[in-house]
Design a protein around this motif. Structure first.
Motif, PDB file in Angstrom:
ATOM      1  N   LEU A 143      -0.859   5.995  72.287  1.00  0.00           N
ATOM      2  CA  LEU A 143      -1.502   5.304  71.615  1.00  0.00           C
ATOM      3  C   LEU A 143      -1.132   3.970  72.065  1.00  0.00           C
ATOM      4  O   LEU A 143      -0.351   4.079  72.805  1.00  0.00           O
ATOM      5  N   THR A 144      -1.497   2.781  71.692  1.00  0.00           N
ATOM      6  CA  THR A 144      -1.181   1.852  72.390  1.00  0.00           C
ATOM      7  C   THR A 144       0.437   1.470  71.647  1.00  0.00           C
ATOM      8  O   THR A 144       0.801   2.045  70.534  1.00  0.00           O
ATOM      9  N   ASN A 145       0.825   0.377  72.417  1.00  0.00           N
ATOM     10  CA  ASN A 145       2.251  -0.144  71.777  1.00  0.00           C
ATOM     11  C   ASN A 145       2.042  -0.421  70.408  1.00  0.00           C
ATOM     12  O   ASN A 145       3.057   0.201  69.765  1.00  0.00           O
ATOM     13  N   LYS A 205      -0.229   0.082  68.250  1.00  0.00           N
ATOM     14  CA  LYS A 205       0.349   1.108  67.087  1.00  0.00           C
ATOM     15  C   LYS A 205       1.590   2.163  67.231  1.00  0.00           C
ATOM     16  O   LYS A 205       1.613   2.399  65.951  1.00  0.00           O
ATOM     17  N   ARG A 206       1.878   2.130  67.912  1.00  0.00           N
ATOM     18  CA  ARG A 206       2.486   2.613  67.671  1.00  0.00           C
ATOM     19  C   ARG A 206       4.407   2.336  67.425  1.00  0.00           C
ATOM     20  O   ARG A 206       4.722   3.183  66.122  1.00  0.00           O
ATOM     21  N   GLU A 207       4.303   0.731  67.085  1.00  0.00           N
ATOM     22  CA  GLU A 207       5.674   0.497  66.467  1.00  0.00           C
ATOM     23  C   GLU A 207       4.931   0.755  65.212  1.00  0.00           C
ATOM     24  O   GLU A 207       5.855   0.078  64.049  1.00  0.00           O
ATOM     25  N   ALA A 208       3.167   0.049  64.316  1.00  0.00           N
ATOM     26  CA  ALA A 208       3.093   0.302  63.028  1.00  0.00           C
ATOM     27  C   ALA A 208       3.562   1.819  62.420  1.00  0.00           C
ATOM     28  O   ALA A 208       3.574   1.846  61.735  1.00  0.00           O
ATOM     29  N   VAL A 209       3.087   2.762  63.634  1.00  0.00           N
ATOM     30  CA  VAL A 209       3.520   4.360  63.259  1.00  0.00           C
ATOM     31  C   VAL A 209       5.165   4.119  62.816  1.00  0.00           C
ATOM     32  O   VAL A 209       5.317   4.315  61.299  1.00  0.00           O
ATOM     33  N   MET A 220       1.453   0.879  55.051  1.00  0.00           N
ATOM     34  CA  MET A 220       1.736   2.045  54.357  1.00  0.00           C
ATOM     35  C   MET A 220       0.381   3.365  53.778  1.00  0.00           C
ATOM     36  O   MET A 220       0.086   4.544  53.161  1.00  0.00           O
ATOM     37  N   PHE A 221      -0.612   2.216  54.514  1.00  0.00           N
ATOM     38  CA  PHE A 221      -2.223   4.029  54.653  1.00  0.00           C
ATOM     39  C   PHE A 221      -1.684   5.165  55.217  1.00  0.00           C
ATOM     40  O   PHE A 221      -1.000   5.078  56.185  1.00  0.00           O
ATOM     41  N   GLY A 222      -1.790   6.103  54.678  1.00  0.00           N
ATOM     42  CA  GLY A 222      -1.744   7.434  55.160  1.00  0.00           C
ATOM     43  C   GLY A 222      -2.462   8.395  56.575  1.00  0.00           C
ATOM     44  O   GLY A 222      -2.083   9.436  56.455  1.00  0.00           O
ATOM     45  N   SER A 223      -3.156   6.978  57.323  1.00  0.00           N
ATOM     46  CA  SER A 223      -3.880   8.100  57.744  1.00  0.00           C
ATOM     47  C   SER A 223      -3.907   6.745  59.344  1.00  0.00           C
ATOM     48  O   SER A 223      -3.723   5.836  58.678  1.00  0.00           O
ATOM     49  N   VAL A 224      -3.873   7.479  60.283  1.00  0.00           N
ATOM     50  CA  VAL A 224      -4.097   6.869  62.058  1.00  0.00           C
ATOM     51  C   VAL A 224      -5.596   5.863  60.884  1.00  0.00           C
ATOM     52  O   VAL A 224      -5.614   4.910  61.972  1.00  0.00           O
ATOM     53  N   SER A 225      -6.167   6.101  60.454  1.00  0.00           N
ATOM     54  CA  SER A 225      -7.337   4.973  59.890  1.00  0.00           C
ATOM     55  C   SER A 225      -7.211   3.537  59.981  1.00  0.00           C
ATOM     56  O   SER A 225      -7.259   2.474  59.723  1.00  0.00           O
ATOM     57  N   GLY A 226      -6.031   3.430  59.774  1.00  0.00           N
ATOM     58  CA  GLY A 226      -4.876   2.357  58.620  1.00  0.00           C
ATOM     59  C   GLY A 226      -5.719   1.239  59.809  1.00  0.00           C
ATOM     60  O   GLY A 226      -5.086   1.392  61.074  1.00  0.00           O
TER      61      GLY A 226
END
Ligand SMILES: [Zn+2]
Length: 175
Positions: A120-122, A124-128, A152-158
């Motif tokens: 993941l990008t940095n 996206k990592r921080e979002a996770v 809080m969207f529960g999939s990586v497409s958030g």
């Protein structure tokens, strides 16, 4: 509370969650992404909340523990978070999600799956990590496509890259 027709939080929360230590396990390589995610929770752009987190190297002083693991299994998510409380015998256990409508908990454990996190990008990592920390505070996954822009969207497409206002409202209500 509901957002576009689905619940965004459990009824209970981390008992003393407003001001807590966090701890990064030895071997967890996300030692920059985790503090950045902490900043995104404490200082959300254009919003405010009472959350305070401080880094500790003493596990027993932490209420938000960050571990790393590696699994390429198709059933394993990017990350997962468990909430822990004491049972009647005084031993901590990982609660079932439904328990979080009944009991407050003491601490949370976040597990980052390096198999997925590494690619993941940095941002996206921080979002996770923000998303997982919010689970630790008592927020739930959202799956309604109308909520795709929520942290809080529960999939990586958030699409969220930071704390969103729906989640920030819950932090203010709970803490
Ligand atoms: Zn989630």
């Amino acid at each position: 509370m509901t957002v576009n027709g689905e619940r965004i939080d459990w009824l209970k929360k981390m008992a003393t969650g407003q001001n807590i230590g966090y701890w990064i396990a030895p071997g967890n390589e996300y030692t920059t992404s985790i503090p950045n995610a902490v900043q995104k929770i404490m200082y959300p752009s254009g919003m405010s909340n009472p959350m305070v987190l401080w880094k500790t190297t003493v596990n027993s002083n932490s209420n938000m523990d960050f571990y790393q693991y590696y699994s390429s299994s198709s059933t394993e998510p990017v990350a997962k978070t468990t909430s822990h409380r004491k049972n009647a015998s005084g031993n901590y256990y990982a609660m079932l999600p439904s328990d979080k409508d009944t009991y407050n908990w003491v601490y949370a454990e976040v597990r980052l799956n390096d198999y997925h996190m590494d690619g993941l990008t940095n941002t996206k990592r921080e979002a996770v990590i923000v998303h997982e920390m919010l689970h630790g505070y008592g927020l739930r996954d959202l799956y309604n496509n109308a909520n795709q822009a929520s942290i809080m969207f529960g999939s990586v497409s958030g699409t969220a890259t930071r704390l969103t206002s729906d989640a920030n409202s819950i932090l203010n209500a709970k803490y």
